[in-house]
Design a protein around this motif. Structure first.
Motif, PDB file in Angstrom:
ATOM      1  N   ARG A  98     -26.778  52.318  59.787  1.00  0.00           N
ATOM      2  CA  ARG A  98     -28.167  52.572  59.417  1.00  0.00           C
ATOM      3  C   ARG A  98     -28.768  53.725  60.228  1.00  0.00           C
ATOM      4  O   ARG A  98     -29.717  54.376  59.778  1.00  0.00           O
ATOM      5  N   ASP A 125     -22.198  43.264  51.021  1.00  0.00           N
ATOM      6  CA  ASP A 125     -23.467  43.893  50.661  1.00  0.00           C
ATOM      7  C   ASP A 125     -24.231  44.485  51.842  1.00  0.00           C
ATOM      8  O   ASP A 125     -24.800  45.577  51.718  1.00  0.00           O
ATOM      9  N   THR A 128     -22.688  47.874  52.527  1.00  0.00           N
ATOM     10  CA  THR A 128     -23.003  48.794  51.434  1.00  0.00           C
ATOM     11  C   THR A 128     -24.425  49.327  51.595  1.00  0.00           C
ATOM     12  O   THR A 128     -24.686  50.536  51.466  1.00  0.00           O
ATOM     13  N   GLU A 129     -25.361  48.415  51.881  1.00  0.00           N
ATOM     14  CA  GLU A 129     -26.757  48.802  52.046  1.00  0.00           C
ATOM     15  C   GLU A 129     -26.961  49.661  53.289  1.00  0.00           C
ATOM     16  O   GLU A 129     -27.740  50.626  53.270  1.00  0.00           O
TER      17      GLU A 129
END
Length: 360
Positions: A98, A125, A128-129
């Motif tokens: 991130r 997920d 992926t995010e």
């Protein structure tokens, strides 16, 4: 010659694999150690050199992800714990992603092929995010699952006109191995004990991601993925690095994960793990001890064995040499991962990684 720009590396995790890679980074002409991250608070403030048996470097270990992000490294090489600690791995890796920092890891081996349908969404997920949010990439490798059954067989398949079957085998003596295998594989337990990996869905998820990867690379759809599991019970006590494997308990296991196409097994991953080279004498073995083997039946048929050894007189075992190779695969992939678009990275996305800077 064009001047070489070193990749600035943060290394996270200084266990067996991380500490060996740390020593390699300190000598490497293509990498610069920017920081060291640890989860063990007892190591916080320790010089990186002390963590790998080298002279002091001035780089001190920290457990602060924010401090490491502030260093703005080109990548994090992550040698954290296994998928047994998935939540912590996802937290650490996701935070770096991130922040826009690429991660190359050996921890979550189901991520070797995250498109695998058995991978739980909570394990897929968040990463992926995180990749999308930070514009960063995440590459995971291992030895098995990993390069011994993705890079090796896929490379050899590229030499064939036709492949009828491809089998990638791990054939190892675990006598000196100190990793986890008791509850996972049932070694040292009575034969009626059901090991964690005997559950087919868990075995496929944990150890079989390269089966659908190979299928995807070959351009085929699998009808099914099946498993087999066999045990060998020792008639006598057997010493091991983790204690005595008692007579009457399991001292060798053999399992396969099989990709079925048009009703026949075309892709097989096989493990034969023993306590003692004489255990399960009728099961497959390499022409040398402790090898990874690829067998292709086709046109032409190909067999390849790979062994990992230390020849420096240190006495370190083949298993430890394989651990170093695993860690270096992640480190050497950094420049290629940096050049790829954000998102998941697998062996299918990488170019040839020849180990630039290794000959010096």
């Amino acid at each position: 010659m064009t001047p070489i720009t070193k990749k600035r590396i943060v290394l996270w995790g200084t266990g067996v694999v991380g500490s060996m890679v740390l020593a390699e980074i300190l000598d490497h002409p293509r990498f610069e150690l920017a920081g060291v991250g640890v989860s063990n608070t007892a190591k916080v403030g320790t010089d990186a050199g002390d963590l790998c048996g080298r002279p002091k470097t001035g780089v001190l270990a920290t457990n602060s992800i924010d401090e490491l992000i502030a260093l703005r490294p080109d990548a994090v090489v992550h040698y954290g714990p296994t998928a047994q600690f998935a939540d912590e791995n996802i937290r650490v890796i996701g935070t770096f992603l991130r922040a826009g920092i690429d991660v190359c890891s050996t921890a979550m081996t189901p991520w070797v092929y995250p498109a695998m349908d058995k991978l739980p969404a909570p394990w897929r997920d968040p990463i992926t995010e995180a990749c999308a949010a930070g514009g960063a990439s995440c590459f995971t490798t291992g030895i098995d699952p990993g390069f011994a059954n993705d890079l090796f067989p896929l490379t050899l398949m590229g030499l064939c006109g036709r492949v009828d079957t491809v089998r990638a085998s791990e054939l190892l003596d675990y006598t000196d191995y100190e990793g986890d295998y008791e509850f996972e594989m049932g070694i040292g337990h009575p034969p009626e004990f059901q090991a964690l990996l005997e559950h087919p869905d868990l075995l496929i998820m944990a150890w079989g991601p390269t089966v659908p990867m190979i299928a995807a690379a070959a351009g085929i759809d699998l009808d099914d993925i099946t498993t087999t599991w066999d045990k060998w019970v020792t008639p006598e006590d057997r010493p091991s690095a983790k204690g005595t494997v008692a007579a009457g308990t399991v001292a060798a296991i053999r399992f396969t994960i099989n990709g079925v196409h048009h009703g026949r097994e075309v892709i097989t991953l096989e493990h034969v793990n023993r306590i003692g080279l004489d255990a399960a004498p009728d099961w497959p073995a390499g022409t040398r001890d402790d090898v990874y083997r690829v067998d292709i039946t086709g046109s032409p048929s190909i067999s390849q064995e790979t062994s990992f050894r230390f020849t420096d007189g240190s006495g370190r075992t083949p298993a430890v040499a394989g651990c170093l190779a695993t860690g270096m695969r992640a480190l050497n992939a950094v420049p290629a991962v940096n050049d790829l678009p954000p998102g998941w990275v697998t062996a299918l996305d990488l170019p040839l990684i020849p180990g630039a800077g290794t000959i010096r």
